[in-house]
Design a protein around this motif. Structure first.
Motif, PDB file in Angstrom:
ATOM      1  N   MET A  21      50.391  34.251  32.013  1.00  0.00           N
ATOM      2  CA  MET A  21      51.797  34.594  32.494  1.00  0.00           C
ATOM      3  C   MET A  21      52.088  33.819  33.719  1.00  0.00           C
ATOM      4  N   ASN A  22      53.271  33.096  33.646  1.00  0.00           N
ATOM      5  CA  ASN A  22      53.898  32.440  35.085  1.00  0.00           C
ATOM      6  C   ASN A  22      54.578  33.592  35.734  1.00  0.00           C
ATOM      7  N   TYR A  23      54.076  33.942  36.874  1.00  0.00           N
ATOM      8  CA  TYR A  23      54.754  35.033  37.676  1.00  0.00           C
ATOM      9  C   TYR A  23      56.013  34.547  38.247  1.00  0.00           C
ATOM     10  N   SER A  24      55.785  33.152  38.878  1.00  0.00           N
ATOM     11  CA  SER A  24      56.957  32.842  39.548  1.00  0.00           C
ATOM     12  C   SER A  24      58.234  32.673  38.646  1.00  0.00           C
ATOM     13  N   LYS A  25      57.851  32.050  37.720  1.00  0.00           N
ATOM     14  CA  LYS A  25      58.901  31.875  36.572  1.00  0.00           C
ATOM     15  C   LYS A  25      59.729  33.254  36.248  1.00  0.00           C
ATOM     16  N   LYS A  26      58.806  34.065  36.105  1.00  0.00           N
ATOM     17  CA  LYS A  26      59.244  35.354  35.647  1.00  0.00           C
ATOM     18  C   LYS A  26      60.208  36.309  36.690  1.00  0.00           C
ATOM     19  N   TYR A  27      59.710  36.174  37.801  1.00  0.00           N
ATOM     20  CA  TYR A  27      60.429  36.713  38.996  1.00  0.00           C
ATOM     21  C   TYR A  27      61.656  35.885  39.327  1.00  0.00           C
ATOM     22  N   LEU A  28      61.841  34.587  39.239  1.00  0.00           N
ATOM     23  CA  LEU A  28      62.854  33.877  39.621  1.00  0.00           C
ATOM     24  C   LEU A  28      63.949  34.259  38.488  1.00  0.00           C
ATOM     25  N   LYS A  29      63.415  34.379  37.290  1.00  0.00           N
ATOM     26  CA  LYS A  29      64.220  34.842  36.205  1.00  0.00           C
ATOM     27  C   LYS A  29      65.102  36.185  36.448  1.00  0.00           C
ATOM     28  N   GLU A  30      64.205  37.117  36.942  1.00  0.00           N
ATOM     29  CA  GLU A  30      64.771  38.240  37.160  1.00  0.00           C
ATOM     30  C   GLU A  30      65.904  38.302  38.430  1.00  0.00           C
ATOM     31  N   ALA A  31      65.432  37.524  39.377  1.00  0.00           N
ATOM     32  CA  ALA A  31      66.199  37.254  40.478  1.00  0.00           C
ATOM     33  C   ALA A  31      67.489  36.634  40.164  1.00  0.00           C
ATOM     34  N   ASN A  32      67.527  35.826  39.469  1.00  0.00           N
ATOM     35  CA  ASN A  32      68.839  35.253  38.921  1.00  0.00           C
ATOM     36  C   ASN A  32      69.768  36.363  38.326  1.00  0.00           C
ATOM     37  N   LYS A  33      69.192  37.375  37.668  1.00  0.00           N
ATOM     38  CA  LYS A  33      70.052  38.689  37.202  1.00  0.00           C
ATOM     39  C   LYS A  33      70.201  39.520  38.115  1.00  0.00           C
ATOM     40  N   PHE A  34      70.077  39.453  39.309  1.00  0.00           N
ATOM     41  CA  PHE A  34      70.070  40.823  40.166  1.00  0.00           C
ATOM     42  C   PHE A  34      71.532  41.112  40.550  1.00  0.00           C
ATOM     43  N   ARG A  35      71.824  42.177  40.052  1.00  0.00           N
ATOM     44  CA  ARG A  35      72.720  43.183  40.343  1.00  0.00           C
ATOM     45  C   ARG A  35      72.533  44.480  40.889  1.00  0.00           C
ATOM     46  N   LYS A  64      54.155  51.331  37.262  1.00  0.00           N
ATOM     47  CA  LYS A  64      52.953  51.362  38.477  1.00  0.00           C
ATOM     48  C   LYS A  64      52.660  49.678  38.187  1.00  0.00           C
ATOM     49  N   ASN A  65      52.164  49.316  37.052  1.00  0.00           N
ATOM     50  CA  ASN A  65      51.222  48.026  37.132  1.00  0.00           C
ATOM     51  C   ASN A  65      52.330  46.718  37.335  1.00  0.00           C
ATOM     52  N   GLU A  66      53.744  46.827  37.093  1.00  0.00           N
ATOM     53  CA  GLU A  66      54.464  45.917  37.400  1.00  0.00           C
ATOM     54  C   GLU A  66      54.820  45.817  38.974  1.00  0.00           C
ATOM     55  N   PHE A  67      55.083  46.845  39.376  1.00  0.00           N
ATOM     56  CA  PHE A  67      55.395  47.098  40.875  1.00  0.00           C
ATOM     57  C   PHE A  67      54.158  46.360  41.499  1.00  0.00           C
ATOM     58  N   PHE A  68      52.735  46.826  41.448  1.00  0.00           N
ATOM     59  CA  PHE A  68      51.757  46.444  42.134  1.00  0.00           C
ATOM     60  C   PHE A  68      51.567  44.899  41.994  1.00  0.00           C
ATOM     61  N   ALA A  69      51.845  44.330  40.554  1.00  0.00           N
ATOM     62  CA  ALA A  69      51.634  42.886  40.456  1.00  0.00           C
ATOM     63  C   ALA A  69      52.717  42.015  41.489  1.00  0.00           C
ATOM     64  N   LYS A  70      54.113  42.563  41.157  1.00  0.00           N
ATOM     65  CA  LYS A  70      55.040  41.885  42.106  1.00  0.00           C
ATOM     66  C   LYS A  70      54.626  41.899  43.656  1.00  0.00           C
ATOM     67  N   ALA A  71      54.280  43.291  43.997  1.00  0.00           N
ATOM     68  CA  ALA A  71      53.990  43.195  45.489  1.00  0.00           C
ATOM     69  C   ALA A  71      52.695  42.454  45.774  1.00  0.00           C
ATOM     70  N   SER A  72      51.754  42.268  44.977  1.00  0.00           N
ATOM     71  CA  SER A  72      50.559  41.330  45.399  1.00  0.00           C
ATOM     72  C   SER A  72      51.158  39.721  45.159  1.00  0.00           C
ATOM     73  N   PHE A  73      52.047  39.600  44.457  1.00  0.00           N
ATOM     74  CA  PHE A  73      52.765  38.224  44.477  1.00  0.00           C
ATOM     75  C   PHE A  73      53.454  38.067  45.720  1.00  0.00           C
ATOM     76  N   ILE A  74      54.241  38.889  46.162  1.00  0.00           N
ATOM     77  CA  ILE A  74      55.283  38.713  47.233  1.00  0.00           C
ATOM     78  C   ILE A  74      54.062  38.833  48.641  1.00  0.00           C
ATOM     79  N   SER A  75      53.192  39.404  48.533  1.00  0.00           N
ATOM     80  CA  SER A  75      52.178  39.539  49.838  1.00  0.00           C
ATOM     81  C   SER A  75      51.564  38.293  49.806  1.00  0.00           C
ATOM     82  N   ARG A  76      51.155  37.702  48.845  1.00  0.00           N
ATOM     83  CA  ARG A  76      50.334  36.137  48.874  1.00  0.00           C
ATOM     84  C   ARG A  76      51.220  35.204  49.551  1.00  0.00           C
ATOM     85  N   LEU A  77      52.533  35.219  49.328  1.00  0.00           N
ATOM     86  CA  LEU A  77      53.525  34.216  49.847  1.00  0.00           C
ATOM     87  C   LEU A  77      53.501  34.374  51.302  1.00  0.00           C
TER      88      LEU A  77
END
Ligand code: DP6
Length: 364
Positions: free
Chosen positions: A1-15, A155-168
């Motif tokens: 899984m490419n997390y940054s690609k996934k989260y950037l795609k989600e960010a582009n759709k942010f409303r 739960k799982n998706e929240f923790f994965a994203k929070a871990s990704f954001i923490s790492r940055l």
């Protein structure tokens, strides 16, 4: 899984589901102690080798973030308090971090934030606080995004994203997203492991009851920041060998931890701590972070292990303080050793005792 690609795609759709909205979130997130060390990075906060840690139970950062989202805001304002006071160096690091997060959290452009953060372990402890600090802030910011998007707990998706954001914010913070024993970094040993997010791993129950006692042999701030230390690895003549060695140590340690082999665990964990310091010494300029008292404590611990056959081990962070790791059922014997023979090496007779902890906690 490419997390940054996934989260950037989600960010582009942010409303946001509201044009304005305010609230507050609060998280208590733990620090962690690395058993296999992360030392050397590549790209945007990606590790050169996988690392493994115990999450700590009592060394915690509590962060409360009040937010005020309004689509008409531009250049929103952020205020910070660290342990109730303004803190210039932390403020600069966090401002840079928040700017970096805009691509993943577009809501931040339209949000005023009031960040109030407290550590329950003294800064003078010389213990790494960036892991718990970035983890707590990242959990708050991810939580705010979930509220703005009206996402119910996943739960799982929240923790994965929070871990990704923490790492940055800080690499080791990625591991503080989970309780128990946590892996960060891609390895064939664990399915779905990733350089972008951490993954909790199952180990023998004896390791869920381990203790980490930090002896404060030196309460001064670190002589060199971890970030600067990682950078020095780029020119370290032993870097390639070290990254390979870390992978081999990880494989052996995971096998030992699955079967509950505490003796083998002690050997690998100490080897890792010494290898980390060897890398610091052989960087240019070389750094000698251990103190005479660090070495005296290490000798005593090794002697105690040999004399008593109690599987107590030391590990080191990027500093002089010594972490003593041992199974909970040997607490009485180890505490006696600490009080009778080791506290004399700590100028203020100071130590911090942690168990292996259960991970971040949301405070309502
Ligand atoms: C020695 O995570 O503090 O504690 O990513 O630059 O913030 P940055 O570094 P940091 O490095 C931790 C180094 C270590 C080993 C470890 O925790 O794995």
């Amino acid at each position: 899984m490419n997390y940054s690609k996934k989260y950037l795609k989600e960010a582009n759709k942010f409303r946001s589901s509201n044009s304005s909205c305010s609230g507050a979130v609060c998280w208590e997130n733990p620090s962690n102690i690395a058993l296999i060390k992360y030392w050397g990075k590549k790209g945007d906060q990606l590790p050169q080798n996988p690392s493994l840690s115990f999450t700590l139970s009592n060394s915690i950062t509590k962060t409360r973030v009040k937010y005020n989202y309004n689509e008409s805001f531009r250049n929103s304002h952020i205020s910070f308090l660290v342990n109730g006071e303004k803190n210039k160096s932390f403020e600069e690091r966090i401002s840079k971090y928040i700017n970096k997060l805009l691509m993943f959290f577009p809501y931040l452009k339209f949000t005023e934030l009031e960040i109030d953060t407290k550590n329950n372990f003294p800064h003078s402890a010389g213990m790494a606080s960036s892991a718990s600090a970035f983890s707590a802030l990242a959990f708050c910011l991810t939580d705010i995004e979930y509220q703005l998007l009206s996402i119910k707990e996943r739960k799982n998706e929240f923790f994965a994203k929070a871990s990704f954001i923490s790492r940055l914010g800080s690499g080791s913070a990625a591991r503080s997203a989970y309780g128990g024993t946590v892996l960060w970094g891609k390895t064939e040993l664990i399915r779905n492991s990733s350089d972008e997010v951490a993954t909790p791993v199952k180990v023998h129950e004896v390791f869920n009851d381990y203790r980490d006692l930090v002896l404060i042999v030196d309460s001064k701030s670190k002589e060199i920041s971890s970030t600067a230390g990682h950078e020095l690895m780029n020119n370290n003549p032993y870097q390639k060998v070290r990254y390979k060695q870390a992978c081999q140590n990880l494989e052996q340690l995971m096998d030992l931890m699955r079967i509950g082999n505490t003796k083998g665990f002690s050997e690998i964990v100490e080897y890792e701590a010494l290898s980390l310091h060897a890398m610091m010494m052989t960087s240019s300029p070389g750094n000698l972070l251990v103190k005479p008292n660090t070495l005296s404590v290490i000798r005593k611990i090794r002697k105690f292990r040999a004399d008593r056959s109690i599987p107590v081990a030391f590990t080191l962070d990027a500093g002089a303080n010594v972490h003593i790791l041992f199974p909970g059922n040997h607490s009485d014997d180890v505490m006696k050793l600490v009080k009778d023979e080791l506290l004399i090496f700590c100028p203020d007779r100071e130590y911090i005792l942690n168990e292996v902890g259960s991970g971040p906690k949301k405070i309502s």
